[in-house]
Motif scaffolding. Structure first.
Motif, PDB file in Angstrom:
ATOM      1  N   PHE A 158      30.075 -51.762 -21.650  1.00 32.81           N
ATOM      2  CA  PHE A 158      29.906 -51.208 -23.186  1.00 32.81           C
ATOM      3  C   PHE A 158      29.749 -49.840 -23.142  1.00 32.81           C
ATOM      4  N   ALA A 159      28.927 -49.167 -22.060  1.00 29.23           N
ATOM      5  CA  ALA A 159      28.645 -47.664 -22.075  1.00 29.23           C
ATOM      6  C   ALA A 159      29.904 -46.892 -21.643  1.00 29.23           C
ATOM      7  N   ASN A 160      30.681 -47.589 -20.829  1.00 27.75           N
ATOM      8  CA  ASN A 160      31.743 -46.898 -20.184  1.00 27.75           C
ATOM      9  C   ASN A 160      33.073 -47.038 -21.145  1.00 27.75           C
ATOM     10  N   VAL A 161      33.716 -48.179 -21.635  1.00 24.22           N
ATOM     11  CA  VAL A 161      34.810 -48.499 -22.309  1.00 24.22           C
ATOM     12  C   VAL A 161      34.662 -47.811 -23.741  1.00 24.22           C
ATOM     13  N   LEU A 162      33.824 -48.100 -24.455  1.00 24.61           N
ATOM     14  CA  LEU A 162      33.745 -47.791 -25.967  1.00 24.61           C
ATOM     15  C   LEU A 162      33.993 -46.168 -26.139  1.00 24.61           C
ATOM     16  N   PRO A 163      32.817 -45.704 -25.588  1.00 24.12           N
ATOM     17  CA  PRO A 163      32.848 -44.082 -25.349  1.00 24.12           C
ATOM     18  C   PRO A 163      34.146 -43.369 -24.850  1.00 24.12           C
ATOM     19  N   GLY A 164      34.622 -44.042 -23.837  1.00 25.58           N
ATOM     20  CA  GLY A 164      35.927 -43.553 -23.277  1.00 25.58           C
ATOM     21  C   GLY A 164      36.997 -43.618 -24.519  1.00 25.58           C
ATOM     22  N   ILE A 165      36.946 -44.707 -25.264  1.00 28.50           N
ATOM     23  CA  ILE A 165      38.293 -44.848 -26.233  1.00 28.50           C
ATOM     24  C   ILE A 165      37.867 -43.777 -27.381  1.00 28.50           C
ATOM     25  N   ALA A 166      36.431 -43.528 -27.879  1.00 26.51           N
ATOM     26  CA  ALA A 166      35.990 -42.797 -28.878  1.00 26.51           C
ATOM     27  C   ALA A 166      36.466 -41.289 -28.452  1.00 26.51           C
ATOM     28  N   PHE A 167      35.980 -41.043 -27.120  1.00 31.84           N
ATOM     29  CA  PHE A 167      36.374 -39.798 -26.821  1.00 31.84           C
ATOM     30  C   PHE A 167      37.822 -39.392 -26.801  1.00 31.84           C
ATOM     31  N   SER A 168      38.677 -40.375 -26.492  1.00 30.50           N
ATOM     32  CA  SER A 168      40.259 -40.071 -26.314  1.00 30.50           C
ATOM     33  C   SER A 168      40.978 -40.235 -27.900  1.00 30.50           C
ATOM     34  N   LEU A 169      40.037 -40.487 -29.048  1.00 32.05           N
ATOM     35  CA  LEU A 169      40.533 -40.511 -30.201  1.00 32.05           C
ATOM     36  C   LEU A 169      41.486 -39.524 -30.746  1.00 32.05           C
ATOM     37  N   ASP A 170      40.756 -38.288 -30.581  1.00 30.67           N
ATOM     38  CA  ASP A 170      41.460 -36.768 -30.813  1.00 30.67           C
ATOM     39  C   ASP A 170      42.515 -36.760 -30.098  1.00 30.67           C
ATOM     40  N   LEU A 171      42.508 -36.810 -28.889  1.00 25.28           N
ATOM     41  CA  LEU A 171      43.734 -36.816 -27.983  1.00 25.28           C
ATOM     42  C   LEU A 171      44.883 -37.807 -28.363  1.00 25.28           C
ATOM     43  N   ILE A 172      44.581 -38.969 -28.741  1.00 24.76           N
ATOM     44  CA  ILE A 172      45.542 -40.095 -29.134  1.00 24.76           C
ATOM     45  C   ILE A 172      46.192 -39.530 -30.497  1.00 24.76           C
ATOM     46  N   GLU A 173      45.434 -39.036 -31.358  1.00 24.01           N
ATOM     47  CA  GLU A 173      45.859 -38.655 -32.680  1.00 24.01           C
ATOM     48  C   GLU A 173      46.559 -37.571 -32.768  1.00 24.01           C
ATOM     49  N   THR A 174      46.161 -36.628 -31.636  1.00 21.06           N
ATOM     50  CA  THR A 174      46.894 -35.267 -31.661  1.00 21.06           C
ATOM     51  C   THR A 174      48.228 -35.289 -30.802  1.00 21.06           C
ATOM     52  N   THR A 175      48.166 -35.672 -29.638  1.00 17.98           N
ATOM     53  CA  THR A 175      49.343 -35.778 -28.794  1.00 17.98           C
ATOM     54  C   THR A 175      50.298 -36.781 -28.885  1.00 17.98           C
ATOM     55  N   GLN A 176      49.924 -38.019 -29.626  1.00 16.99           N
ATOM     56  CA  GLN A 176      50.723 -39.255 -29.925  1.00 16.99           C
ATOM     57  C   GLN A 176      51.432 -39.636 -28.517  1.00 16.99           C
ATOM     58  N   GLN A 177      50.565 -39.441 -27.373  1.00 13.13           N
ATOM     59  CA  GLN A 177      51.094 -39.759 -26.052  1.00 13.13           C
ATOM     60  C   GLN A 177      50.322 -40.627 -25.347  1.00 13.13           C
ATOM     61  N   TYR A 178      49.187 -41.024 -25.720  1.00 12.48           N
ATOM     62  CA  TYR A 178      48.135 -41.850 -25.359  1.00 12.48           C
ATOM     63  C   TYR A 178      47.772 -42.934 -26.401  1.00 12.48           C
ATOM     64  N   GLY A 179      47.434 -43.713 -25.805  1.00 10.70           N
ATOM     65  CA  GLY A 179      46.754 -44.984 -26.707  1.00 10.70           C
ATOM     66  C   GLY A 179      45.487 -45.487 -26.037  1.00 10.70           C
ATOM     67  N   VAL A 180      44.957 -46.592 -26.772  1.00 12.29           N
ATOM     68  CA  VAL A 180      43.884 -47.100 -26.324  1.00 12.29           C
ATOM     69  C   VAL A 180      44.214 -48.085 -24.907  1.00 12.29           C
ATOM     70  N   ALA A 181      45.517 -48.565 -24.757  1.00 10.05           N
ATOM     71  CA  ALA A 181      45.952 -49.248 -23.583  1.00 10.05           C
ATOM     72  C   ALA A 181      45.792 -48.002 -22.313  1.00 10.05           C
ATOM     73  N   GLU A 182      46.198 -46.860 -22.686  1.00  6.74           N
ATOM     74  CA  GLU A 182      46.093 -45.827 -21.577  1.00  6.74           C
ATOM     75  C   GLU A 182      44.649 -45.742 -21.125  1.00  6.74           C
ATOM     76  N   VAL A 183      43.720 -45.856 -21.862  1.00  7.24           N
ATOM     77  CA  VAL A 183      42.169 -45.528 -21.488  1.00  7.24           C
ATOM     78  C   VAL A 183      41.774 -46.679 -20.739  1.00  7.24           C
ATOM     79  N   LEU A 184      42.137 -47.735 -21.210  1.00  8.30           N
ATOM     80  CA  LEU A 184      41.578 -48.969 -20.494  1.00  8.30           C
ATOM     81  C   LEU A 184      42.083 -49.092 -19.214  1.00  8.30           C
TER      82      LEU A 184
END
Length: 597
Positions: free
Chosen positions: A100-126
């Motif tokens: 829980f301490a690893n996955v969810l913050p990692g996804i949340a950190f990447s939200l800005d990257l996901i929405e800005t670049t449109q090159q990554y998604g939750v699947a890439e983080v996982l």
């Protein structure tokens, strides 16, 4: 350092009992026959093979790769026991908490990257988290170190995107990032081969506390950003997100506080300590769909199809087709990424093996940094954010694996001890006392050093990529993630060295214990030392808020020469510096990098 990150995961008060050999009791088991872990392991085979030519070869050539070989030789005899030692209850809460301490913050950190670049998604983080967990748990020399997607790498990747998109005829983003990662990977391999990790002997608590302070505030900042972005959609959604964030924060700290009281039975308090945060997250997520809160339809995590890359792309990046000029431009970015990972990953490994943990198995910084180069290369090849060591998740993982025990009165009187690695500890009673009032006498006596918990939390990331679990992930409101950020950031600040020094300055001196070491430091010198740390933190935090954020790893690395070259020239006595600063890890851990200063 003993108190660092203790607030995040209160150590479970587990009574150690004498079990039959092989049953999982770490205190009763002898390590494999190895050279003493308290002494340096010298490789004699390499010079002996080339003794006829050693006089003609430069010293650094003769030492090429010896750090990696030494790490492998020191850790290899423990490999089978790294799996068998996992037969211990502590592995279960460690896996749950770390996941829980690893996955969810990692996804949340990447939200800005996901929405800005449109090159990554939750699947890439996982996928990145799983890949790192698999490599470091199965092949690594330091399986206690948790690697995954961090806030700094998302800042790094987003800054690169912003820079290249401003250029005429910008290159394909993933192709360019692939070359950045490849250049960084090559420098990782060179660094490991030339034993550059030996420079970690210069990394002290000064640098680690400053960097940890910065990471804690990044968590707090991202929590605020998650909330503020909700106001652009719907004000009702934003206010519900605030309620959920505060509920997550308060509930998590409530479980933590109850685990440190004398209320309830010891088993209940251990349960609160082990599972309080996951329970808070699940319960708070459920509250978002209860009653009138559910009518606001809070914004949740964006997910795609099962095992699908972002935008339906392929899990393979043909970055070698990039135009030649961009290949050269990628090199400076690769150097900056190497600087970031050299400090971030190695400091995570140091803190995860800090002096407060009674470790018995040898570390391996050179070999693991070589593996980090491999994971960085793979990340560029499959188009995912590059993983590296996590703070505070790595020390959280180790702390959750600590075994507590009661010292025996008989051993106190006779001075009998038993050895765990290179640590001498008080012999344990066969069964802990029934009176809970003696919980304060519990001491850490062992760490369940194994590979299963790291591998298991990574495997759970892969499970999340399946359709049913992606749907569950999609139900988590972003406001809950904001509360998780606040909890982890605030809890990490509680045990940070800078925070502890600031609280000491505010404390009533008449109520300060007489044996407090900081009493021996002049107040003006204490303020000066903390001020230098806060300036370093401010410079690092400020640069990440500008277009020059790409250079923040260099600012972080400059903390090391600042401590080594500048601080000793300031008006501190050697005694004061010894109290204000010190080595991050024990001499046992620092053997892998040639000891500490």
């Amino acid at each position: 350092m003993e108190s660092l990150y203790k607030a995040v995961t209160p150590r479970a008060r587990t009574t150690v009992t004498t079990l039959s050999p092989g049953s999982g009791d770490l205190s009763e088991r002898d390590p494999p026959r190895l050279p003493s872990t308290g002494t340096s392991l010298t490789l004699k085979t390499v010079p002996n093979r080339s003794s006829r030519y050693s006089g003609f070869l430069p010293h650094f050539i003769r030492k090429l790769g010896t750090g990696i070989l030494q790490d492998v030789r020191a850790r290899a005899p423990w490999y089978s026991r790294d799996w068998t030692d996992a037969w211990n209850y502590r592995v279960v809460p460690a896996t749950t908490l770390t996941f829980f301490a690893n996955v969810l913050p990692g996804i949340a950190f990447s939200l800005d990257l996901i929405e800005t670049t449109q090159q990554y998604g939750v699947a890439e983080v996982l996928m990145s988290s799983f890949m790192a967990a698999f490599v470091f748990s199965v092949f690594g020399a330091q399986p206690l170190t948790i690697a995954g997607v961090t806030g700094p790498i998302t800042v790094f990747n987003k800054t690169i995107y912003d820079i290249i998109q401003k250029q005429p005829n910008p290159p394909d983003y993933l192709w360019f990032i692939g070359w950045v990662y490849l250049w960084a990977a090559v420098i990782h391999w060179i660094s490991a081969a030339f034993n550059w990790c030996n420079f970690l002997k210069y990394v002290t608590l000064f640098s680690c506390d400053t960097f940890g302070f910065y990471v804690s505030w990044v968590y707090l900042q991202y929590g605020v950003q998650v909330i503020t972005r909700q106001f652009s959609n719907n004000s009702d959604d934003a206010f519900v997100a605030i309620i959920l964030a505060l509920l997550m924060l308060v509930t998590s700290f409530l479980f933590q506080a109850l685990s440190n009281t004398d209320y309830f039975h010891r088993i209940v308090r251990v349960f609160f300590a082990d599972y309080g945060m996951p329970i808070s997250l699940i319960a708070t997520s459920g509250m978002a769909y209860w009653g009138r809160l559910g009518t606001a339809h809070p914004t949740t995590l964006p997910v795609g199809g099962a095992f699908q890359a972002a935008n339906g792309g392929a899990w393979f990046v043909r970055f070698w087709e990039l135009d030649g000029k961009w290949v050269g431009i990628a090199l400076p970015f690769g150097i900056v990424l190497w600087v970031l990972f050299f400090f971030d990953h190695n400091v995570s490994s140091l803190i995860a093996q800090g002096s407060q943990f009674p470790l018995r198995k040898p570390p391996g910084f050179h070999y693991d940094f070589f593996l980090l180069g491999i994971t960085t290369f793979i990340a560029g090849l499959i188009g995912v954010p590059a993983p590296n060591g996590l703070i505070p998740q790595a020390p959280i993982h180790t702390n959750s694996l600590v075994v507590m025990g009661y010292p025996s009165k008989k051993s106190d009187e006779e001075g009998q001890t038993q050895t765990l690695g290179n640590r001498s500890i008080i012999r344990l009673e066969e069964q802990g006392p029934k009176n809970d009032a003696r919980d304060s006498s519990l001491v850490p006596v062992a760490v369940v050093e194994q590979r299963v918990s790291n591998l298991a939390q990574g495997a759970l990331c892969l499970v999340l990529l399946t359709g049913p679990f992606l749907h569950l992930l999609h139900l988590i409101p972003r406001g809950v993630l904001a509360g998780l950020f606040w909890y982890m950031g605030a809890a990490a600040l509680q045990g940070n060295g800078i925070t502890l020094k600031l609280l000491y300055l505010l404390r009533d001196k008449s109520l300060t214990p007489c044996d407090e070491p900081l009493r021996k430091v002049r107040k003006s010198r204490l303020i000066l030392f903390v001020a230098v740390q806060l300036i370093g933190f401010g410079a690092t935090f400020a640069i990440t808020q500008t277009i020059a954020a790409i250079g923040f790893p260099v600012v972080i690395l400059l903390h090391v020469p600042l401590r080594t070259l500048v601080i000793p020239r300031l008006p501190f006595t050697p005694e004061e510096l010894a109290i204000l600063d010190g080595p991050t890890a024990s001499p046992f851990t620092m053997e892998s990098v040639g000891g500490s200063l």
